[in-house]
Design a protein around this motif. Sequence first.
Motif, PDB file in Angstrom:
ATOM      1  N   PRO A  82      12.936  -3.145 -20.528  1.00  0.00           N
ATOM      2  CA  PRO A  82      13.254  -1.744 -20.822  1.00  0.00           C
ATOM      3  C   PRO A  82      12.143  -1.175 -21.716  1.00  0.00           C
ATOM      4  CG  PRO A  82      15.137  -3.167 -21.262  1.00  0.00           C
ATOM      5  CD  PRO A  82      13.960  -4.060 -21.005  1.00  0.00           C
ATOM      6  N   LEU A  83      11.855   0.107 -21.571  1.00  0.00           N
ATOM      7  CA  LEU A  83      10.755   0.726 -22.311  1.00  0.00           C
ATOM      8  C   LEU A  83      10.927   0.582 -23.822  1.00  0.00           C
ATOM      9  CD1 LEU A  83       8.112   2.268 -22.270  1.00  0.00           C
ATOM     10  CD2 LEU A  83       9.433   4.396 -22.119  1.00  0.00           C
ATOM     11  N   THR A  84      12.146   0.726 -24.326  1.00  0.00           N
ATOM     12  CA  THR A  84      12.377   0.595 -25.769  1.00  0.00           C
ATOM     13  C   THR A  84      11.991  -0.796 -26.255  1.00  0.00           C
ATOM     14  OG1 THR A  84      14.167   2.191 -25.639  1.00  0.00           O
ATOM     15  CG2 THR A  84      14.116   0.788 -27.581  1.00  0.00           C
ATOM     16  N   GLU A  85      12.375  -1.813 -25.499  1.00  0.00           N
ATOM     17  CA  GLU A  85      12.034  -3.188 -25.874  1.00  0.00           C
ATOM     18  C   GLU A  85      10.531  -3.428 -25.761  1.00  0.00           C
ATOM     19  OE1 GLU A  85      12.808  -7.689 -24.328  1.00  0.00           O
ATOM     20  OE2 GLU A  85      14.527  -6.325 -24.240  1.00  0.00           O
ATOM     21  N   ALA A  86       9.907  -2.868 -24.745  1.00  0.00           N
ATOM     22  CA  ALA A  86       8.461  -3.036 -24.577  1.00  0.00           C
ATOM     23  C   ALA A  86       7.707  -2.390 -25.736  1.00  0.00           C
ATOM     24  CB  ALA A  86       8.012  -2.434 -23.251  1.00  0.00           C
ATOM     25  N   ARG A  87       8.126  -1.205 -26.153  1.00  0.00           N
ATOM     26  CA  ARG A  87       7.473  -0.547 -27.294  1.00  0.00           C
ATOM     27  C   ARG A  87       7.653  -1.370 -28.571  1.00  0.00           C
ATOM     28  NH1 ARG A  87       9.459   5.491 -25.766  1.00  0.00           N
ATOM     29  NH2 ARG A  87       7.652   6.046 -24.502  1.00  0.00           N
ATOM     30  N   ALA A  88       8.843  -1.940 -28.749  1.00  0.00           N
ATOM     31  CA  ALA A  88       9.096  -2.775 -29.933  1.00  0.00           C
ATOM     32  C   ALA A  88       8.226  -4.023 -29.910  1.00  0.00           C
ATOM     33  CB  ALA A  88      10.575  -3.148 -30.007  1.00  0.00           C
ATOM     34  N   GLU A  89       8.036  -4.605 -28.728  1.00  0.00           N
ATOM     35  CA  GLU A  89       7.183  -5.786 -28.639  1.00  0.00           C
ATOM     36  C   GLU A  89       5.735  -5.453 -28.990  1.00  0.00           C
ATOM     37  OE1 GLU A  89       5.469  -9.265 -25.701  1.00  0.00           O
ATOM     38  OE2 GLU A  89       7.005  -7.925 -24.905  1.00  0.00           O
ATOM     39  N   ILE A  90       5.246  -4.324 -28.525  1.00  0.00           N
ATOM     40  CA  ILE A  90       3.874  -3.937 -28.841  1.00  0.00           C
ATOM     41  C   ILE A  90       3.728  -3.690 -30.341  1.00  0.00           C
ATOM     42  CG2 ILE A  90       2.039  -2.248 -28.452  1.00  0.00           C
ATOM     43  CD1 ILE A  90       2.627  -4.178 -26.068  1.00  0.00           C
ATOM     44  N   ALA A  91       4.702  -3.025 -30.945  1.00  0.00           N
ATOM     45  CA  ALA A  91       4.650  -2.784 -32.398  1.00  0.00           C
ATOM     46  C   ALA A  91       4.647  -4.112 -33.146  1.00  0.00           C
ATOM     47  CB  ALA A  91       5.823  -1.914 -32.838  1.00  0.00           C
ATOM     48  N   ARG A  92       5.459  -5.056 -32.713  1.00  0.00           N
ATOM     49  CA  ARG A  92       5.505  -6.380 -33.342  1.00  0.00           C
ATOM     50  C   ARG A  92       4.166  -7.097 -33.158  1.00  0.00           C
ATOM     51  NH1 ARG A  92       6.281  -9.793 -37.060  1.00  0.00           N
ATOM     52  NH2 ARG A  92       7.012 -11.837 -36.475  1.00  0.00           N
ATOM     53  N   THR A  93       3.577  -6.958 -31.996  1.00  0.00           N
ATOM     54  CA  THR A  93       2.297  -7.595 -31.710  1.00  0.00           C
ATOM     55  C   THR A  93       1.205  -7.046 -32.629  1.00  0.00           C
ATOM     56  OG1 THR A  93       2.970  -7.971 -29.426  1.00  0.00           O
ATOM     57  CG2 THR A  93       0.613  -8.075 -29.884  1.00  0.00           C
ATOM     58  N   VAL A  94       1.184  -5.740 -32.824  1.00  0.00           N
ATOM     59  CA  VAL A  94       0.222  -5.131 -33.754  1.00  0.00           C
ATOM     60  C   VAL A  94       0.429  -5.707 -35.154  1.00  0.00           C
ATOM     61  CG1 VAL A  94      -0.439  -2.967 -34.898  1.00  0.00           C
ATOM     62  CG2 VAL A  94      -0.077  -3.017 -32.412  1.00  0.00           C
ATOM     63  N   ALA A  95       1.687  -5.817 -35.577  1.00  0.00           N
ATOM     64  CA  ALA A  95       1.991  -6.353 -36.912  1.00  0.00           C
ATOM     65  C   ALA A  95       1.536  -7.809 -37.045  1.00  0.00           C
ATOM     66  CB  ALA A  95       3.491  -6.237 -37.194  1.00  0.00           C
ATOM     67  N   ILE A  96       1.679  -8.588 -35.995  1.00  0.00           N
ATOM     68  CA  ILE A  96       1.231  -9.988 -36.017  1.00  0.00           C
ATOM     69  C   ILE A  96      -0.269 -10.059 -36.272  1.00  0.00           C
ATOM     70  CG2 ILE A  96       0.841 -12.036 -34.556  1.00  0.00           C
ATOM     71  CD1 ILE A  96       3.578 -11.267 -33.180  1.00  0.00           C
ATOM     72  N   TRP A  97      -1.051  -9.270 -35.539  1.00  0.00           N
ATOM     73  CA  TRP A  97      -2.509  -9.296 -35.706  1.00  0.00           C
ATOM     74  C   TRP A  97      -2.910  -8.788 -37.082  1.00  0.00           C
ATOM     75  CZ3 TRP A  97      -5.781 -11.949 -32.757  1.00  0.00           C
ATOM     76  CH2 TRP A  97      -5.322 -12.367 -31.506  1.00  0.00           C
ATOM     77  N   ARG A  98      -2.231  -7.764 -37.589  1.00  0.00           N
ATOM     78  CA  ARG A  98      -2.554  -7.256 -38.932  1.00  0.00           C
ATOM     79  C   ARG A  98      -2.226  -8.310 -40.003  1.00  0.00           C
ATOM     80  NH1 ARG A  98      -4.572  -2.596 -38.073  1.00  0.00           N
ATOM     81  NH2 ARG A  98      -3.542  -0.930 -36.937  1.00  0.00           N
ATOM     82  N   TYR A  99      -1.098  -8.980 -39.837  1.00  0.00           N
ATOM     83  CA  TYR A  99      -0.715 -10.032 -40.794  1.00  0.00           C
ATOM     84  C   TYR A  99      -1.771 -11.136 -40.822  1.00  0.00           C
ATOM     85  CZ  TYR A  99       1.871 -13.840 -42.945  1.00  0.00           C
ATOM     86  OH  TYR A  99       2.249 -14.869 -43.762  1.00  0.00           O
ATOM     87  N   TYR A 100      -2.132 -11.639 -39.653  1.00  0.00           N
ATOM     88  CA  TYR A 100      -3.079 -12.759 -39.608  1.00  0.00           C
ATOM     89  C   TYR A 100      -4.518 -12.338 -39.890  1.00  0.00           C
ATOM     90  CZ  TYR A 100       0.525 -16.016 -38.469  1.00  0.00           C
ATOM     91  OH  TYR A 100       1.644 -16.811 -38.544  1.00  0.00           O
ATOM     92  N   ALA A 101      -4.797 -11.046 -39.898  1.00  0.00           N
ATOM     93  CA  ALA A 101      -6.127 -10.588 -40.292  1.00  0.00           C
ATOM     94  C   ALA A 101      -6.401 -10.921 -41.761  1.00  0.00           C
ATOM     95  CB  ALA A 101      -6.275  -9.088 -40.050  1.00  0.00           C
ATOM     96  N   GLN A 102      -5.357 -11.158 -42.539  1.00  0.00           N
ATOM     97  CA  GLN A 102      -5.539 -11.530 -43.949  1.00  0.00           C
ATOM     98  C   GLN A 102      -5.629 -13.041 -44.139  1.00  0.00           C
ATOM     99  OE1 GLN A 102      -6.271  -9.017 -45.981  1.00  0.00           O
ATOM    100  NE2 GLN A 102      -6.041  -7.950 -44.034  1.00  0.00           N
ATOM    101  N   ALA A 103      -5.217 -13.813 -43.157  1.00  0.00           N
ATOM    102  CA  ALA A 103      -5.186 -15.276 -43.276  1.00  0.00           C
ATOM    103  C   ALA A 103      -6.547 -15.921 -43.534  1.00  0.00           C
ATOM    104  CB  ALA A 103      -4.527 -15.888 -42.043  1.00  0.00           C
ATOM    105  N   PRO A 104      -7.660 -15.382 -43.027  1.00  0.00           N
ATOM    106  CA  PRO A 104      -8.936 -16.044 -43.324  1.00  0.00           C
ATOM    107  C   PRO A 104      -9.242 -16.128 -44.822  1.00  0.00           C
ATOM    108  CG  PRO A 104      -9.215 -14.551 -41.482  1.00  0.00           C
ATOM    109  CD  PRO A 104      -7.836 -14.296 -42.039  1.00  0.00           C
ATOM    110  N   PHE A 105      -8.599 -15.311 -45.637  1.00  0.00           N
ATOM    111  CA  PHE A 105      -8.864 -15.314 -47.071  1.00  0.00           C
ATOM    112  C   PHE A 105      -7.919 -16.233 -47.853  1.00  0.00           C
ATOM    113  CE2 PHE A 105     -10.319 -11.133 -45.538  1.00  0.00           C
ATOM    114  CZ  PHE A 105     -11.660 -11.295 -45.805  1.00  0.00           C
TER     115      PHE A 105
END
Length: 160
Positions: A82-105
């Motif tokens: 469903p579109l609502t679930e797909a949008r939520a997954e993309i938002a979660r995916t963006v958050a995952i990459w932003r979170y791990y962008a700090q991990a190298p430090f």
Amino acid sequence: MITDVTTLVSRNPADPADVLVSLPAPGAFAAADAVERARAAQPGWLRAGAAARSAALGAVASALEAASDELAALAVREVGKPLTEARAEIARTVAIWRYYAQAPFEPTGSVHETAAGPGLLLDRRRPHGVAGLVTPWNFPFAIPSWKAAPALAVGNTVVL
């Protein structure tokens, strides 16, 4: 039984006439070639340093966010979300990459007291090289990101 497959076709499960992509099937050595290329790239990726790895992961998050409507529509067509679930997954995916962008430090090791008395034990975590990812289809953006982002953050390369 599957015989000589020469073309891979991905279809919309709600409308089988809707072909998302049709491409030549990879050859017998495609996976081995991908692993070899990832293995060759890994030392340079690690040498790039924490700031470069962080910037790259942040750039992935920004690119995903910029294409979020298109990616959500793709998830609807390809896996029937469903579109609502797909949008939520993309938002979660963006958050995952932003979170791990700090991990190298993050610290790459720790210091411990020895059990036998005076002295110090030091440990240091190091990347292993190539991470091979096999993920299910039901969360096509989030699940690969949960695996790829931390591996890339600490200096590994990834083959999905």
